[in-house]
Design an enzyme around this catalytic site. Sequence first.
Site, short mmCIF file in Angstrom:
data_model
loop_
_atom_site.label_atom_id
_atom_site.label_comp_id
_atom_site.label_asym_id
_atom_site.label_seq_id
_atom_site.Cartn_x
_atom_site.Cartn_y
_atom_site.Cartn_z
N CYS A 70 10.71 -10.78 -19.58
CA CYS A 70 9.30 -10.36 -19.61
C CYS A 70 8.43 -11.59 -19.39
O CYS A 70 8.43 -12.14 -18.28
CB CYS A 70 8.95 -9.57 -20.86
SG CYS A 70 9.56 -10.20 -22.44
N SER A 71 7.69 -12.05 -20.39
CA SER A 71 6.80 -13.19 -20.16
C SER A 71 6.53 -13.93 -21.47
O SER A 71 5.43 -14.42 -21.68
CB SER A 71 5.49 -12.71 -19.55
OG SER A 71 4.92 -11.69 -20.36
N CYS A 72 7.54 -14.03 -22.34
CA CYS A 72 7.35 -14.68 -23.64
C CYS A 72 6.90 -16.12 -23.47
O CYS A 72 7.44 -16.84 -22.63
CB CYS A 72 8.66 -14.61 -24.43
SG CYS A 72 9.16 -12.91 -24.76
N CYS A 121 10.89 -16.91 -19.29
CA CYS A 121 11.30 -15.65 -19.92
C CYS A 121 11.68 -14.72 -18.78
O CYS A 121 10.82 -14.18 -18.11
CB CYS A 121 10.17 -15.06 -20.76
SG CYS A 121 10.55 -13.40 -21.37
#
Lengths: 224, 208
Positions: free
Chosen positions: B111-113, B108
């Site tokens: 962000c950090s999905c 991601c």
Amino acid sequence: MTRPHDMGGRFGDGPVLPDQDAHVFEKDWHARALAVTLASGSLGQWNIDISRHARERLSPKDYARFSYYEKWMAGLADLLVERGVVTPDEMAGGTPTSSPLAARMLKAERVPAVLASGGPADRPSDVSALFSVGDWIVTRKIAANRLVEGGHTRLPRYAAGARGQILRYHGTHVLPDSAAHGLGDAAEPLYAVVFPATELWAHPEYPADEVVLDLWQSYLKAVE
Amino acid sequence: MPHDHSDHPHSLLPPDPALRVKALETLLTRKGLVDPAALDVIIDTYENKIGPRNGARVVAKAWRDPAFRQALLEDATPVVADLGYYGRQGEHVVVVENTAQTHNMVVCTLCSCYPWPLLGIPPAWYKSDAYRARAVREPRKVLQDFGVTLAENTAVRVWDSTAEVRYLVLPERPAGTEGLDEAELMALVTRDSMIGTGFPRTPDQAAP
């Protein structure tokens, strides 16, 4: 036009450092930061797009110097004040008053059900799908929110103005560009779009490599 | 304009991160907005209950059962929900299969999905600037950081999770695993093999 979170393709970050047997949370405060963020979200004062945007619009200086969960804390603190949940005086250590939102507090016994029910992003929509699997599209030339200047969008800069092919149709999903600014869900078709690496990078590692992104219909135009 | 401002409210909190979190938790608790016991339950959930064993079970089942594998690749969300794997950050799941021709890898960049119900909370490296910045542009060099080398002529397909769809990699079943039961196969499935930054263990590398 851009913000510091949009880092796909950037040079100079050094090696990735895999952990072998690391704990889920490296430090106790990381766990508390995640939990406070989730619990505060359940007060219903913002959605996931608003909370993502709160982290993205930290100043580039703060974004770079804050560790991961520090960004979460900063985004949360900013939202709490902006939404009037907490006053600046309270945030600075002043004596807190009780909140009218207290009735919405997430109680311990409700946590498993809340985490298990999640928050799906698909919604019914009147916008019909313009593209079919296999169609070639080109993404917006400028990766920017069209509703709000400097607003939230999910088209990364590295994939702007790129030609790709529709790989998969995901149904109609909430449009983050709208929902992050309180402008409504504005659900529209969402696709997985596959791009040849040669379309994205001047020096791709291997000509057959590809990158797939999930992109909303309004980010895309048909190409012949 | 969105809410850019020079007087960031977060700067009102103590600078030390641990104290900053503590101050927020205390403030929200005193305002009746946060139940500290609920925070303990959230943390216990992701430390002890929801983690990569969930994803490993999905992979082991797919290796053993062709009909399950087929259903999983067609529409994973209801299939994994039937196993109890649904919820926050896993509302829309797509499973992508590695083959001799294609190696899948998930990132991601914005962000950090990450698929929480299947893999738990993402590791620090997944959330790092280096992984987010480099995985899409130079996946093979990133794989080298994990000690992973792909066969020649294998193409890499990197999935950048830009929406609320969460991706899980179905790695190739290691040779010499015929006849292993679900639990034995699960022991071979590493977290990184389901992100695409590793391979499953072989039977002689199996964790006890």
